[in-house]
Design a protein around this motif. Structure first.
Motif, PDB file in Angstrom:
ATOM      1  N   THR A 145       0.845  -1.197   0.000  1.00 23.75           N
ATOM      2  CA  THR A 145       0.000   0.000   0.000  1.00 23.75           C
ATOM      3  C   THR A 145       0.880   1.246   0.000  1.00 23.75           C
ATOM      4  N   GLY A 147       1.479   4.734   1.660  1.00 23.84           N
ATOM      5  CA  GLY A 147       1.094   5.479   2.864  1.00 23.84           C
ATOM      6  C   GLY A 147       1.489   6.924   2.690  1.00 23.84           C
ATOM      7  N   TYR A 159      -5.082   5.370   9.624  1.00 19.79           N
ATOM      8  CA  TYR A 159      -3.621   5.462   9.769  1.00 19.79           C
ATOM      9  C   TYR A 159      -2.988   4.075   9.660  1.00 19.79           C
ATOM     10  N   ILE A 160      -1.754   4.076   9.155  1.00 22.37           N
ATOM     11  CA  ILE A 160      -0.971   2.849   9.030  1.00 22.37           C
ATOM     12  C   ILE A 160       0.278   3.026   9.883  1.00 22.37           C
ATOM     13  N   GLN A 161       0.505   2.099  10.819  1.00 23.86           N
ATOM     14  CA  GLN A 161       1.750   2.141  11.607  1.00 23.86           C
ATOM     15  C   GLN A 161       2.717   1.124  11.006  1.00 23.86           C
ATOM     16  N   VAL A 173       4.096  -3.412   7.642  1.00 29.00           N
ATOM     17  CA  VAL A 173       3.015  -2.750   8.379  1.00 29.00           C
ATOM     18  C   VAL A 173       2.783  -3.461   9.707  1.00 29.00           C
ATOM     19  N   THR A 175       0.225  -2.037  12.197  1.00 29.95           N
ATOM     20  CA  THR A 175      -1.221  -1.967  12.465  1.00 29.95           C
ATOM     21  C   THR A 175      -1.911  -0.983  11.511  1.00 29.95           C
ATOM     22  N   PHE A 176      -3.201  -1.230  11.304  1.00 27.65           N
ATOM     23  CA  PHE A 176      -4.084  -0.266  10.643  1.00 27.65           C
ATOM     24  C   PHE A 176      -5.015   0.280  11.717  1.00 27.65           C
ATOM     25  N   ASN A 197      -3.651   6.279   5.447  1.00 25.40           N
ATOM     26  CA  ASN A 197      -4.064   5.201   4.541  1.00 25.40           C
ATOM     27  C   ASN A 197      -4.840   5.814   3.371  1.00 25.40           C
ATOM     28  N   ASP A 250      -9.875  -3.309   3.973  1.00 20.98           N
ATOM     29  CA  ASP A 250      -9.039  -3.023   5.158  1.00 20.98           C
ATOM     30  C   ASP A 250      -9.418  -3.952   6.315  1.00 20.98           C
ATOM     31  N   GLU A 255      -6.035  -5.724   7.786  1.00 20.66           N
ATOM     32  CA  GLU A 255      -5.802  -5.669   9.231  1.00 20.66           C
ATOM     33  C   GLU A 255      -5.354  -7.018   9.779  1.00 20.66           C
ATOM     34  N   VAL A 262       4.236  -1.144   3.395  1.00 18.89           N
ATOM     35  CA  VAL A 262       3.828   0.206   3.021  1.00 18.89           C
ATOM     36  C   VAL A 262       5.014   0.985   2.454  1.00 18.89           C
TER      37      VAL A 262
END
Length: 360
Positions: A145, A147, A159-161, A173, A175-176, A197, A250, A255, A262
């Motif tokens: 993805t 980001g 948000y993408i961590q 990635v 977490t979402f 995201n 997602d 997830e 990302v």
């Protein structure tokens, strides 16, 4: 990876009620020139991606109501590549549907999935990042993805961590997170390992099939009943869609999957989700009014976004600050800019009026 193995799916099914009255059920936001630049949102999305993907490899998935509209706006795309969904079922089913369709044509395909109605100002950066994503997704079983580098603690975005292990062009990635409250959004921005995201995904048909089999097996079974790119496809899809779970890609896949990566990207991006975001991304006059009209006089009016269907109309505005003014054949909207999140509610209330539906 050969260029002919690259495909694109443009998702264009939304109704865009936050852009009423310009965006209506018959003519939603993605088919409108919201920014007044001479090309509609879906046309701009096509213009961007067609620089690196051949037009015969570009597909549109939309609501069946908008197939003809999509064809009118994108005559370059082969008509059989414009697909209509019988029901709105969020983004997981349409992603599986299109992956199946493309896999039937080319089992070695790698595909990019793009929302039809996003603004990207830094086009070359976008294309460079997409090239990198295609390479990654073709070589590895990665779900990739893009980001977006966040510029403010926005509560309207997911948000993408990511796991920051090395100085790299891409990261695993962790977490979402769906739209967070302001305090949490602020802490995300401070931590430096969160991105917005954008809903832009790149994967091989093999990788995404594997993910669907693992995380949404029932949906996978439903879609296996159909024969793709055949005469029977449409009637089969109409039969299975009512049975298919309504879930986003997602929630359904990303997830849960362990192989999501990302690519951070500063794209000058906006999902143009509200009239305020349109205001922020449109040229303004000397009074900070976002307006493109021939016959307009403004007095003591600042910070307004003004859109008229009939540009030959004379408009005089006096004493309005930070307002949204949208005039169409069927409706007139005048509301404060900071109430733009309430437009969905206005539309629902209007629907409840006698014969209110005719204004949608």
């Amino acid at each position: 990876m050969s260029k002919s193995d690259r495909y694109c799916v443009i998702m264009a099914g939304g109704i865009g009620s936050r852009f009423w009255p310009m965006s209506t059920q018959k003519f939603p936001k993605q088919f409108q020139d919201i920014l007044g630049v001479g090309r509609t949102m879906i046309q701009q999305t096509y213009d961007r991606i067609s620089k690196i993907i051949p037009k015969e490899n570009i597909f549109i998935i939309t609501n069946k109501e908008y197939v003809e509209l999509s064809h009118q706006q994108l005559p370059e795309v082969p008509q059989e590549n414009i697909v209509g969904e019988p029901l709105l079922k969020n983004t997981a089913p349409c992603n599986l549907y299109m992956a199946n369709k493309i896999a039937e044509i080319n089992p070695n395909a790698t595909m990019i999935v793009l929302p039809a109605d996003h603004l990207i100002l830094k086009e070359q950066t976008f294309l460079d990042k997409v090239e990198l994503a295609f390479d990654l997704a073709a070589k590895h079983e990665y779900l990739v993805t893009l980001g977006i580098t966040p510029t403010r603690p926005d509560t309207g975005y997911g948000y993408i961590q990511f796991v920051d292990k090395k100085d790299s062009d891409y990261y695993k990635v962790k977490t979402f997170t769906e739209k967070p409250i302001l305090e949490i959004a602020k802490s995300f921005l401070e931590s430096g390992d969160f991105l917005w995201n954008a809903g832009i995904f790149i994967w091989s048909v093999k990788s995404i099939h594997h993910a669907f089999e693992t995380y949404l097996p029932e949906m996978t079974q439903h879609f296996m009943a159909c024969e793709y790119n055949a005469d029977s496809e449409k009637s089969c899809i109409e039969l299975i869609y009512p049975k298919v779970q309504k879930i986003s890609i997602d929630n359904g896949i990303l997830e849960k999957a362990k192989n999501v990566y990302v690519i951070p990207a500063d794209l000058g991006w906006s999902d143009l989700g509200t009239w305020t975001s349109v205001y922020e991304n449109t040229e303004k006059d000397e009074n900070r009014n976002a307006v493109k009209l021939k016959h307009i006089l403004t007095y003591n009016s600042k910070g307004n976004v003004i859109r008229l269907k009939n540009s030959n109309k004379a408009v005089i505005i006096d004493g309005l600050k930070d307002y949204i003014i949208v005039d169409t054949d069927k409706a007139l909207l005048i509301c404060p800019r900071d109430h733009d999140q309430l437009i969905k509610e206005y539309v629902l209330d209007l629907k409840n009026l006698k014969k209110g539906d005719k204004f949608m």
